[in-house]
Design a protein around this motif. Structure first.
Motif, PDB file in Angstrom:
ATOM      1  N   ALA A 119       2.137 -18.556  13.637  1.00 20.90           N
ATOM      2  CA  ALA A 119       3.062 -19.000  12.597  1.00 20.90           C
ATOM      3  C   ALA A 119       2.340 -18.962  11.252  1.00 20.90           C
ATOM      4  O   ALA A 119       1.368 -19.699  11.046  1.00 20.90           O
ATOM      5  CB  ALA A 119       3.566 -20.403  12.900  1.00 20.90           C
ATOM      6  N   LYS A 120       2.797 -18.105  10.345  1.00 19.05           N
ATOM      7  CA  LYS A 120       2.179 -17.964   9.031  1.00 19.05           C
ATOM      8  C   LYS A 120       2.828 -18.892   8.002  1.00 19.05           C
ATOM      9  O   LYS A 120       2.247 -19.176   6.961  1.00 19.05           O
ATOM     10  CB  LYS A 120       2.292 -16.517   8.553  1.00 19.05           C
ATOM     11  N   GLY A 121       4.036 -19.343   8.307  1.00 18.30           N
ATOM     12  CA  GLY A 121       4.733 -20.213   7.364  1.00 18.30           C
ATOM     13  C   GLY A 121       4.504 -21.678   7.698  1.00 18.30           C
ATOM     14  O   GLY A 121       3.474 -22.072   8.248  1.00 18.30           O
ATOM     15  N   THR A 122       5.491 -22.498   7.388  1.00 13.84           N
ATOM     16  CA  THR A 122       5.382 -23.946   7.612  1.00 13.84           C
ATOM     17  C   THR A 122       6.227 -24.434   8.781  1.00 13.84           C
ATOM     18  O   THR A 122       6.073 -25.563   9.235  1.00 13.84           O
ATOM     19  CB  THR A 122       5.822 -24.699   6.342  1.00 13.84           C
ATOM     20  N   ALA A 123       7.135 -23.574   9.251  1.00 16.83           N
ATOM     21  CA  ALA A 123       8.045 -23.983  10.325  1.00 16.83           C
ATOM     22  C   ALA A 123       7.429 -23.719  11.697  1.00 16.83           C
ATOM     23  O   ALA A 123       6.672 -22.764  11.889  1.00 16.83           O
ATOM     24  CB  ALA A 123       9.375 -23.242  10.195  1.00 16.83           C
ATOM     25  N   ALA A 124       7.752 -24.567  12.653  1.00 19.52           N
ATOM     26  CA  ALA A 124       7.336 -24.380  14.043  1.00 19.52           C
ATOM     27  C   ALA A 124       8.468 -23.739  14.834  1.00 19.52           C
ATOM     28  O   ALA A 124       9.635 -23.785  14.420  1.00 19.52           O
ATOM     29  CB  ALA A 124       6.939 -25.710  14.669  1.00 19.52           C
ATOM     30  N   ALA A 125       8.124 -23.133  15.944  1.00 17.70           N
ATOM     31  CA  ALA A 125       9.123 -22.479  16.799  1.00 17.70           C
ATOM     32  C   ALA A 125       8.816 -22.770  18.256  1.00 17.70           C
ATOM     33  O   ALA A 125       7.649 -22.850  18.661  1.00 17.70           O
ATOM     34  CB  ALA A 125       9.137 -20.979  16.552  1.00 17.70           C
ATOM     35  N   THR A 126       9.867 -22.944  19.044  1.00 17.07           N
ATOM     36  CA  THR A 126       9.727 -23.162  20.482  1.00 17.07           C
ATOM     37  C   THR A 126      10.111 -21.877  21.212  1.00 17.07           C
ATOM     38  O   THR A 126      11.239 -21.393  21.080  1.00 17.07           O
ATOM     39  CB  THR A 126      10.626 -24.312  20.957  1.00 17.07           C
TER      40      THR A 126
ATOM     41  N   VAL B 288       5.161 -24.318  21.934  1.00 18.35           N
ATOM     42  CA  VAL B 288       5.470 -24.612  20.535  1.00 18.35           C
ATOM     43  C   VAL B 288       4.445 -23.915  19.648  1.00 18.35           C
ATOM     44  O   VAL B 288       3.233 -24.152  19.765  1.00 18.35           O
ATOM     45  CB  VAL B 288       5.466 -26.121  20.265  1.00 18.35           C
ATOM     46  N   VAL B 289       4.957 -23.026  18.795  1.00 20.09           N
ATOM     47  CA  VAL B 289       4.095 -22.308  17.854  1.00 20.09           C
ATOM     48  C   VAL B 289       4.170 -23.044  16.520  1.00 20.09           C
ATOM     49  O   VAL B 289       5.211 -23.054  15.854  1.00 20.09           O
ATOM     50  CB  VAL B 289       4.558 -20.845  17.672  1.00 20.09           C
ATOM     51  N   ALA B 290       3.066 -23.682  16.135  1.00 19.04           N
ATOM     52  CA  ALA B 290       2.997 -24.411  14.869  1.00 19.04           C
ATOM     53  C   ALA B 290       1.970 -23.732  13.957  1.00 19.04           C
ATOM     54  O   ALA B 290       1.105 -22.986  14.439  1.00 19.04           O
ATOM     55  CB  ALA B 290       2.608 -25.867  15.131  1.00 19.04           C
ATOM     56  N   PRO B 291       2.069 -23.943  12.664  1.00 19.26           N
ATOM     57  CA  PRO B 291       1.086 -23.357  11.747  1.00 19.26           C
ATOM     58  C   PRO B 291      -0.345 -23.717  12.157  1.00 19.26           C
ATOM     59  O   PRO B 291      -0.660 -24.883  12.421  1.00 19.26           O
ATOM     60  CB  PRO B 291       1.447 -23.985  10.394  1.00 19.26           C
ATOM     61  N   GLY B 292      -1.163 -22.687  12.270  1.00 21.79           N
ATOM     62  CA  GLY B 292      -2.547 -22.907  12.667  1.00 21.79           C
ATOM     63  C   GLY B 292      -2.738 -23.136  14.152  1.00 21.79           C
ATOM     64  O   GLY B 292      -3.861 -23.403  14.594  1.00 21.79           O
TER      65      GLY B 292
END
Length: 596
Positions: free
Chosen positions: A202-209, A310-314
Motif C-alpha cells: 500500500a503506497k497511499g494511506t488507505a488499507a485494504a482487505t 489486511v494491507v496497510a501502509p508500510g
C-alpha cells in the motif's frame, strides 16, 4: 470342493473384469465432444462467465476466468502471438507466461513426445484459454470491497526479465494507480514445480482487505481414456483424504465445495497433472465446477484463502502458492511429498485399490530397469522372482494337480459307473481323494496368486508414465500399448486396413498358445460342457488380451511358460513315482507267496 469349478469361476470372473471394458468401448464408444453437455450453474447456457455461487461463510467467490467471446477456438500459435510473453526454458519444460493476465498458460513437455516416432512432436500440456484445448493456471486477489482496483484478465504486467529459468526467477509488477503496487514472482525448479509469490504493498494511506486465490481452468470436454480403472478429471487431497470427481459428476451435480488446512487439488490426466498447492499451514476453501461458455464446456478448480489479509501502509502482505504442471513421474512426486510435506501427493498416480502391491511392484521394475535398461526384461526378471518366492506353495499345488491328472482314468470310470447318481459319484470321488491323499482345491493356489499380481502389473503398465513408450525387443516399441502386429495382415506382409476388432498380434497368440499347453497339462474336466468351456478358454483370453498393453501379455506368456516348465518336471516325477508305487505293489504279493 471341486478344483475345476473353482478354476472355472475364477477364470470367468477374470474374463468379465478384463473384458467388460473392451466390449463397452467397442459397442458403446466414448461420444465425441459435445457443446450441449450440461448448463451453467445459473441454468442459462452460453453466458460469458462460469456461473458460481458465493463461497461459504460469507467470503467472496474466487473469480471465474472468461473465455474470449469468439465463435470458435482459435489456433494455439495465433493465440500465443496476441500479447507479450515471458519465455519458460528448463530441461523439462518450454513455454511462456502471458503478461496480459499474468497467467501460466503455455507449457510443452520437452522429454515426452506424442508417439514413438522419432519425428513426433513434443506433448503440449498448457494452452491459452480460447484455444481448442485451453488449459492454464491463474493467480490473484479478491477484495472485500468492490472499490479496490485489482489486476484482472486484461491487466498487462511488466516483467523483470525475458526468460524464466531454474536460476532466474521473474517478477511481474503492476501499479493500480490508486496507491497499491502488485507484484508476482514466479520461480521454477528442475522438475515441474512452480512457486508463485503474490505480494501487495500500500503506497497511499488507505488499507485494504484481500483474500488470495488461485485457479486451474480447462476449456472443452477433455478426451479421456475411458477406462473405469483409471481416474481422469478433478482431484484433490483435503484434510488428508483423497477426493476424485469425474467430469460428468460436475456436469450433472454442479459445484463441489471443500474446506481444508493444507493439501492440494487440480486436474489430472492419465500421465499429466496440473495441481495447486496452497500454503500447507493455511486454511482455504476449494471449488470444483463446470459451466458452459460460448456453448463450450469449461471446467475450473479454484481456491480462496479463508483468512483475510489486511494491507496497510508500510505493511505489505505476500502469499506463496505452488503449481505442479507436468508429468506424473513417481519418484519426483515422492520427492515433492517428502520435501514439501504435501500429503498423499503420490496418489496423483492412480495405483488403485492394490496400492500396497502396485507401487512396490513399480519400484521393483524401475530398480531393475536401472540395471538392465529394458522394462520388458525387468518384467521377465520380476515374474521369475515371483515364481521363486512362491515356489514351495506352487510346487505343492502342481504336485496335487499332477496327482489329479494321474487319477483321471479312475474319475472317468466313476462317471461311467455311477452316471446319473451324482451324490454317490461325489462320495466315491471324495473317498478316492482321501485314500490317495490328494487335495482337489490345491491346484487353485497358483491362479489365486497370479490374479493380484496380474492386476497390479496391469495398473503399473497402464498408469505409469515411466512405462510409456518403453521398448522391448523387435516389433514391441511401446510396452504400454497393444502389440502392433496383426495375424490378419500376415504380420505386415498384407497392406490391409482391417477392422479394429480383427487385431491379433504375435504376443497375444504366443500367450494363447502357452495357455493352451498349460491347460492340457492340468486334469481335464469329466463334464463335457466344462471340457468345452476349458477348450475355448485360451481363445477367449487371446481375444480379450489382444488390445491390452504388450508388457502385460508378455508377462502372461512368460508366466505360463515358467509354469509349463515347472509343471512338466513335477508331472514327470509324479509319473515315475506312480510307476514305482505300482511296481512295488506287484512285487509285495509275490514275496508274500514265496514266504509261505
Amino acid at each position: 470342493m471341486d478344483q475345476r469349478n473353482i478354476f472355472l469361476a475364477i477364470a470367468l470372473s477374470l474374463l468379465i473384469l478384463i473384458g467388460s471394458q473392451t466390449l463397452m468401448e467397442y459397442f458403446f464408444p466414448t461420444p465425441p465432444e459435445s457443446a450441449e453437455i450440461g448448463q451453467t450453474q445459473t441454468g442459462q447456457p452460453g453466458t460469458s462467465q462460469p456461473g458460481a455461487p458465493n463461497a461459504p461463510s460469507g467470503l467472496p467467490a474466487a473469480p471465474g476466468s472468461a473465455m474470449p467471446a469468439v465463435p470458435s477456438a482459435v489456433q494455439r500459435a495465433e493465440k500465443l502471438q496476441e500479447a507479450p510473453r515471458v519465455a519458460i526454458d528448463t530441461a523439462r519444460l518450454s513455454g511462456s507466461i502471458a503478461l496480459r493476465g499474468g497467467r501460466i498458460d503455455d507449457l510443452v513437455m520437452r522429454n515426452y513426445r506424442v508417439s514413438v516416432e522419432e519425428d513426433s512432436a513434443n506433448e503440449v500440456f498448457f494452452s491459452p484459454s480460447g484455444t481448442e484445448f485451453g488449459f492454464y493456471a491463474q493467480f490473484g486477489w479478491v477484495a472485500s470491497s468492490p472499490t479496490i482496483v485489482l489486476p484482472n484478465d486484461e491487466t498487462v504486467w511488466t516483467s523483470s526479465g525475458n526468460t524464466l529459468t531454474i536460476d532466474t526467477p521473474v517478477t511481474l509488477t503492476w501499479d493500480n494507480g490508486a496507491g497499491m503496487l502488485f507484484s508476482r514472482t514466479i520461480a521454477i525448479d528442475k522438475g515441474y514445480m512452480f512457486a508463485v509469490t503474490d505480494r501487495v504493498e500500500a503506497k497511499g494511506t488507505a488499507a485494504a482487505t484481500l483474500y488470495p486465490y488461485g485457479l486451474i481452468g480447462r476449456d472443452g470436454m477433455p478426451k479421456t481414456s475411458g477406462f473405469f480403472i483409471l481416474h481422469e478429471g478433478p482431484i484433490g487431497v483435503f484434510n488428508e483424504t483423497l477426493e476424485e470427481l469425474d467430469y460428468d459428476d460436475l456436469v450433472d451435480d454442479g459445484v463441489a465445495n471443500f474446506e481444508s488446512t493444507g493439501g492440494w487439488f487440480g486436474i489430472t490426466d492419465k500421465y499429466w497433472l496440473a495441481a495447486l498447492i496452497p500454503d500447507q499451514k493455511s486454511t482455504y476453501k476449494t471449488r470444483m465446477l463446470h459451466s458452459l461458455v460460448q456453448n463450450r464446456d469449461k471446467f475450473q478448480t479454484d481456491f480462496l484463502g479463508a483468512g483475510a489479509l489486511v494491507v496497510a501502509p508500510g505493511q505489505p502482505v505476500e502469499v506463496t502458492t505452488r503449481l505442479f504442471a507436468g508429468a506424473k513421474e513417481v519418484a519426483l512426486l515422492d520427492e515433492y511429498e517428502e520435501n514439501l510435506r504435501i500429503p498423499l501427493f503420490d496418489r496423483a498416480v492412480d495405483f488403485g485399490w492394490f496400492y500396497f502391491l502396485t507401487k512396490p511392484l513399480f519400484y521393483v521394475l524401475n530398480w531393475l530397469f536401472g540395471i538392465v535398461g529394458n522394462f520388458g526384461v525387468a518384467i521377465l526378471i520380476t515374474t521369475f522372482a515371483i515364481k521363486l518366492l512362491f515356489f514351495p506353495l506352487a510346487n505343492k499345488s502342481y504336485k496335487a494337480m499332477s496327482r489329479m491328472k494321474l487319477l483321471q482314468p479312475k474319475m472317468t470310470e466313476m462317471k461311467e459307473k455311477y452316471g446319473d447318481d451324482r451324490q454317490k459319484m461325489q462320495q466315491e470321488m471324495m473317498a478316492m481323494y482321501k485314500r490317495e491323499k490328494v487335495n482337489p482345491a490345491a491346484g487353485c493356489i497358483p491362479i489365486l496368486i497370479q490374479i493380484p499380481v496380474f492386476f497390479a502389473l496391469y495398473k503399473v503398465l497402464f498408469v505409469s508414465i515411466e512405462m510409456r513408450h518403453a521398448p522391448f525387443f523387435g516389433w514391441i516399441r511401446d510396452l504400454s500399448a497393444p502389440d502392433p502386429t496383426n495375424i490378419f495382415h500376415l504380420f505386415g506382409l498384407i497392406p490391409w486396413n482391417s477392422p479394429d476388432i480383427l487385431h491379433f498380434g504375435a504376443w497375444p497368440l504366443i500367450m494363447g498358445a502357452t495357455m493352451f499347453i498349460q491347460q492340457r497339462l492340468n486334469p481335464q474336466p469329466t463334464d463335457p460342457i466344462q471340457a468345452k468351456m476349458f477348450l475355448f478358454m485360451p481363445l477367449i483370453f487371446t481375444i480379450f488380451l489382444a488390445k491390452f498393453p504388450a508388457g502385460l501379455v508378455i508377462y502372461w506368456a512368460w508366466n505360463n511358460s515358467l509354469s509349463i516348465l515347472q509343471q512338466a518336471v513335477i508331472m514327470r516325477k509324479a509319473k515315475r513315482e506312480d510307476r514305482e508305487k505300482k511296481a512295488a505293489a506287484r512285487i509285495a504279493p509275490a514275496k508274500s507267496k514265496k514266504g509261505k
